[in-house]
Write a protein that holds these residues in place. Structure first.
Motif, PDB file in Angstrom:
ATOM      1  N   HIS A 185     -19.228 -25.579  -1.496  1.00 15.95           N
ATOM      2  CA  HIS A 185     -17.693 -24.908  -1.471  1.00 15.95           C
ATOM      3  C   HIS A 185     -16.808 -25.592  -2.277  1.00 15.95           C
ATOM      4  O   HIS A 185     -17.310 -26.690  -2.899  1.00 15.95           O
ATOM      5  CB  HIS A 185     -17.316 -24.706   0.033  1.00 15.95           C
ATOM      6  CG  HIS A 185     -16.805 -25.933   0.700  1.00 15.95           C
ATOM      7  ND1 HIS A 185     -15.859 -25.919   1.703  1.00 15.95           N
ATOM      8  CD2 HIS A 185     -17.052 -27.331   0.497  1.00 15.95           C
ATOM      9  CE1 HIS A 185     -15.542 -27.109   2.095  1.00 15.95           C
ATOM     10  NE2 HIS A 185     -16.491 -27.978   1.386  1.00 15.95           N
ATOM     11  N   TYR A 186     -15.458 -25.085  -2.504  1.00 13.09           N
ATOM     12  CA  TYR A 186     -14.539 -26.223  -3.114  1.00 13.09           C
ATOM     13  C   TYR A 186     -13.973 -26.749  -1.830  1.00 13.09           C
ATOM     14  O   TYR A 186     -13.352 -26.150  -1.186  1.00 13.09           O
ATOM     15  CB  TYR A 186     -13.577 -25.067  -3.788  1.00 13.09           C
ATOM     16  CG  TYR A 186     -13.955 -24.462  -5.082  1.00 13.09           C
ATOM     17  CD1 TYR A 186     -15.145 -25.339  -5.827  1.00 13.09           C
ATOM     18  CD2 TYR A 186     -13.500 -23.389  -5.613  1.00 13.09           C
ATOM     19  CE1 TYR A 186     -15.705 -24.729  -7.002  1.00 13.09           C
ATOM     20  CE2 TYR A 186     -14.022 -22.744  -6.789  1.00 13.09           C
ATOM     21  CZ  TYR A 186     -15.192 -23.202  -7.322  1.00 13.09           C
ATOM     22  OH  TYR A 186     -15.590 -22.777  -8.505  1.00 13.09           O
ATOM     23  N   PRO A 188     -11.363 -28.742   0.465  1.00 10.54           N
ATOM     24  CA  PRO A 188      -9.787 -28.663   0.577  1.00 10.54           C
ATOM     25  C   PRO A 188      -9.119 -29.828  -0.216  1.00 10.54           C
ATOM     26  O   PRO A 188      -9.894 -30.873  -0.625  1.00 10.54           O
ATOM     27  CB  PRO A 188      -9.540 -28.824   2.118  1.00 10.54           C
ATOM     28  CG  PRO A 188     -10.818 -29.572   2.654  1.00 10.54           C
ATOM     29  CD  PRO A 188     -11.897 -29.096   1.799  1.00 10.54           C
ATOM     30  N   ALA A 189      -8.142 -29.649  -0.474  1.00 11.69           N
ATOM     31  CA  ALA A 189      -7.335 -30.510  -1.231  1.00 11.69           C
ATOM     32  C   ALA A 189      -6.618 -31.858  -0.523  1.00 11.69           C
ATOM     33  O   ALA A 189      -6.724 -31.839   0.942  1.00 11.69           O
ATOM     34  CB  ALA A 189      -5.922 -29.723  -1.773  1.00 11.69           C
ATOM     35  N   ASP A 192      -4.404 -32.233   2.590  1.00 10.07           N
ATOM     36  CA  ASP A 192      -4.807 -30.815   3.453  1.00 10.07           C
ATOM     37  C   ASP A 192      -5.464 -31.509   4.750  1.00 10.07           C
ATOM     38  O   ASP A 192      -6.181 -32.324   4.795  1.00 10.07           O
ATOM     39  CB  ASP A 192      -5.645 -30.160   2.746  1.00 10.07           C
ATOM     40  CG  ASP A 192      -5.832 -28.458   3.517  1.00 10.07           C
ATOM     41  OD1 ASP A 192      -6.107 -28.486   4.969  1.00 10.07           O
ATOM     42  OD2 ASP A 192      -5.402 -27.656   3.064  1.00 10.07           O
ATOM     43  N   GLY A 194      -7.338 -29.873   6.653  1.00 11.52           N
ATOM     44  CA  GLY A 194      -8.540 -29.779   6.535  1.00 11.52           C
ATOM     45  C   GLY A 194      -9.133 -28.943   7.811  1.00 11.52           C
ATOM     46  O   GLY A 194     -10.334 -28.866   8.288  1.00 11.52           O
ATOM     47  N   GLN A 196      -9.317 -25.498   8.106  1.00 21.16           N
ATOM     48  CA  GLN A 196     -10.124 -24.439   7.840  1.00 21.16           C
ATOM     49  C   GLN A 196     -10.864 -24.781   6.813  1.00 21.16           C
ATOM     50  O   GLN A 196     -10.553 -25.713   5.881  1.00 21.16           O
ATOM     51  CB  GLN A 196      -9.316 -23.319   7.336  1.00 21.16           C
ATOM     52  CG  GLN A 196      -8.166 -22.462   8.345  1.00 21.16           C
ATOM     53  CD  GLN A 196      -7.233 -21.492   7.833  1.00 21.16           C
ATOM     54  OE1 GLN A 196      -6.516 -21.565   6.901  1.00 21.16           O
ATOM     55  NE2 GLN A 196      -7.393 -20.269   8.586  1.00 21.16           N
ATOM     56  N   VAL A 197     -11.897 -24.050   6.737  1.00 17.01           N
ATOM     57  CA  VAL A 197     -12.866 -24.252   5.735  1.00 17.01           C
ATOM     58  C   VAL A 197     -12.782 -23.157   4.624  1.00 17.01           C
ATOM     59  O   VAL A 197     -13.096 -22.171   4.696  1.00 17.01           O
ATOM     60  CB  VAL A 197     -14.202 -24.280   6.677  1.00 17.01           C
ATOM     61  CG1 VAL A 197     -15.398 -24.702   5.376  1.00 17.01           C
ATOM     62  CG2 VAL A 197     -14.440 -25.319   7.511  1.00 17.01           C
ATOM     63  N   PRO A 198     -12.732 -23.928   3.039  1.00 18.51           N
ATOM     64  CA  PRO A 198     -12.595 -23.093   2.017  1.00 18.51           C
ATOM     65  C   PRO A 198     -14.364 -22.423   1.898  1.00 18.51           C
ATOM     66  O   PRO A 198     -15.290 -23.124   1.967  1.00 18.51           O
ATOM     67  CB  PRO A 198     -12.545 -23.836   0.889  1.00 18.51           C
ATOM     68  CG  PRO A 198     -11.611 -24.862   1.462  1.00 18.51           C
ATOM     69  CD  PRO A 198     -12.483 -25.070   2.789  1.00 18.51           C
ATOM     70  N   ASN A 218      -9.868 -19.332   2.960  1.00 19.10           N
ATOM     71  CA  ASN A 218     -10.125 -20.341   3.920  1.00 19.10           C
ATOM     72  C   ASN A 218     -10.449 -19.486   5.164  1.00 19.10           C
ATOM     73  O   ASN A 218      -9.923 -18.271   5.357  1.00 19.10           O
ATOM     74  CB  ASN A 218      -8.766 -21.300   4.320  1.00 19.10           C
ATOM     75  CG  ASN A 218      -8.515 -22.191   3.188  1.00 19.10           C
ATOM     76  OD1 ASN A 218      -9.559 -22.596   2.538  1.00 19.10           O
ATOM     77  ND2 ASN A 218      -7.273 -22.643   2.898  1.00 19.10           N
ATOM     78  N   ASN A 281     -15.184 -29.305   7.268  1.00 17.41           N
ATOM     79  CA  ASN A 281     -14.983 -30.222   6.081  1.00 17.41           C
ATOM     80  C   ASN A 281     -15.451 -31.880   5.952  1.00 17.41           C
ATOM     81  O   ASN A 281     -15.002 -32.393   7.191  1.00 17.41           O
ATOM     82  CB  ASN A 281     -13.533 -30.009   5.763  1.00 17.41           C
ATOM     83  CG  ASN A 281     -13.138 -28.929   5.290  1.00 17.41           C
ATOM     84  OD1 ASN A 281     -13.823 -28.016   4.697  1.00 17.41           O
ATOM     85  ND2 ASN A 281     -11.922 -28.349   5.879  1.00 17.41           N
ATOM     86  N   TRP A 284     -12.527 -34.435   1.152  1.00 17.76           N
ATOM     87  CA  TRP A 284     -11.272 -33.695   0.320  1.00 17.76           C
ATOM     88  C   TRP A 284     -11.010 -34.323  -1.247  1.00 17.76           C
ATOM     89  O   TRP A 284     -11.624 -35.141  -1.506  1.00 17.76           O
ATOM     90  CB  TRP A 284      -9.947 -34.446   1.087  1.00 17.76           C
ATOM     91  CG  TRP A 284      -9.825 -33.564   2.463  1.00 17.76           C
ATOM     92  CD1 TRP A 284      -9.082 -32.623   2.759  1.00 17.76           C
ATOM     93  CD2 TRP A 284     -10.522 -34.064   3.639  1.00 17.76           C
ATOM     94  NE1 TRP A 284      -9.059 -32.563   4.095  1.00 17.76           N
ATOM     95  CE2 TRP A 284     -10.010 -33.196   4.520  1.00 17.76           C
ATOM     96  CE3 TRP A 284     -11.709 -34.884   3.938  1.00 17.76           C
ATOM     97  CZ2 TRP A 284     -10.644 -33.351   5.912  1.00 17.76           C
ATOM     98  CZ3 TRP A 284     -11.920 -35.111   5.300  1.00 17.76           C
ATOM     99  CH2 TRP A 284     -11.364 -34.380   6.289  1.00 17.76           C
TER     100      TRP A 284
END
Length: 409
Positions: A185-186, A188-189, A192, A194, A196-198, A218, A281, A284
């Motif tokens: 995935h991408y 999280p920044a 963040d 974290g 939620q999972v992108p 997300n 996650n 980051w």
């Protein structure tokens, strides 16, 4: 009494001699018993019992190993990423890094500090930044540093890690609902929380590159909940290391940016790998790094032409061009092309993309929370880390190592 030689001894002398011989034999027996007890027991001079005897330790099973691929372009954050990899691993001794660093200065941009405790577990290729050929080529070079570890984990050089990430990564692959599981995935920044999972579930067409591109949304996921994704991101890839042999990185995609991820996604899927977002996650990512060097800004006069060639190669492999790139034939491209486990046309249908009409509608299918869990297996379950996804093809890996380590053309 007469001896055989004719000498005479009295009866009393014979009794003394016999007693002496008896005592000598008894002493030798007792000494043998103590010597045997000492060699087999080792009980600090005390009488030995069965409970006291030393039993040799049964050696523990070796830790499953992880190969971490890190490609860096003039990145001063790479030192911190490398430190994070080892300092936040629960078992840093099982982590091995393949680092490709493309540098203008060894002092600011090198990927590790002198004296790093785990420096002997970092394998490195250093390239002058003026000879860099883009991110896809750097990932290919990093993969040549693989040495038969059990797992493959690819990240970017400006990444921070969750504590005990190595244990979480292996447990996550244990939970994955596929024996050929590829998690991506991408991330999280940085900064963040974290929670939620992108998930890579949205797609569109990049008209400049004439390629499908995608983005994340997300989701709240519980441990063990995996969402299917038709796409993989380059900054987070986690799987059995068998993937490095089955889907090797293409060395002839110089300066390719848009197109790198969709091409690798299609190659994975057609070779039988099932793609999911992670269920939590692990890392980051520092996005929006406009203040840092970039190969396309550094080499503004040099990147465009090779990128056009790489784009044509990618489009041909994806079935979007009818003509092979100059100097190539379908057979010469087969090693870096699609697989035979599933059909390329079926991949486009699965991803909800029409590459010829430039219609992308992946979100209608994938941007809903439909999760899969690993089915309960009959019989005794393997110990943590003894996964279906890792170590199944160890013999094949050794046989195919020469293919993986072939030099770049």
């Amino acid at each position: 009494m007469l001896t055989p030689e004719g000498a005479s001894y009295s009866r009393s002398q014979c009794k003394v001699l016999g007693l002496f011989m008896l005592l000598l034999m008894l002493g030798l027996t007792v000494m043998s018993w103590f010597l045997l007890a000492f060699m087999s027991g080792g009980c600090d001079g005390n009488a030995c019992t069965h409970e006291d005897q030393i039993v040799p330790d049964v050696p523990e099973s070796p830790l499953l190993s992880i190969f971490v691929s890190v490609a860096s372009y003039r990145d001063p954050e790479c030192k911190d990423t490398m430190q994070d990899i080892f300092s936040k691993a629960k078992h840093p001794e099982r982590v091995f890094v393949g680092s490709v660093q493309q540098l203008a200065t060894d002092i600011e941009e090198a990927c590790w500090r002198p004296g790093l405790k785990w420096g002997q577990q970092i394998r490195s290729i250093t390239v002058p930044f003026s000879e860099a050929r883009g991110p896809t080529n750097a990932r290919h070079l990093a993969a040549t540093l693989y040495r038969n570890e059990d797992y493959f984990f690819q990240i970017d050089s400006h990444t921070t890690f969750r504590q005990d990430w190595d244990e979480h990564a292996i447990a996550m692959l244990d939970r994955c609902p596929s024996a050929k599981c590829f998690l991506s995935h991408y991330p999280p920044a940085t900064g963040d929380p974290g929670l939620q999972v992108p998930v890579l579930c949205m797609s569109h067409f990049d008209e400049g590159a004439q390629m499908p591109s995608f983005e994340a949304r997300n989701f709240d996921l519980q441990v063990g909940e995996f969402m299917e994704s038709p796409f993989v991101g380059a900054g987070f890839q986690l799987s059995s290391a068998d993937v490095l042999l089955e889907v090797p990185f293409d060395p002839k995609l110089d300066m390719l940016f848009v197109g790198e991820e969709i091409l690798y996604s299609a190659r994975l899927w057609t070779k039988g790998w099932d793609m999911y977002a992670p269920d939590m996650n692990l890392v980051w990512h520092h996005y929006n790094r406009s203040e840092h060097p970039n190969v396309f800004r550094d080499r503004t006069e040099e990147w465009w032409h090779p990128q056009q060639g790489a784009n044509a190669r990618a489009r041909f492999l994806l079935g979007m061009n009818e003509t092979a790139p100059p100097g190539e034939t379908p057979s010469s491209l087969a090693f870096y092309g699609m697989g035979t486990a599933r059909n390329l046309t079926d991949y486009w249908r699965y991803a909800q993309i029409d590459p010829w009409e430039r219609v992308a509608d992946s979100q209608q299918k994938f941007c809903h929370k439909h999760v899969r869990r690993r089915a309960a297996l009959p019989g005794p379950q393997p110990a943590a880390g003894a996964t279906d996804a890792a170590g199944q093809n160890a013999t094949a890996r050794k046989l195919l190592q020469p293919l993986l380590h072939r030099p770049s053309p």
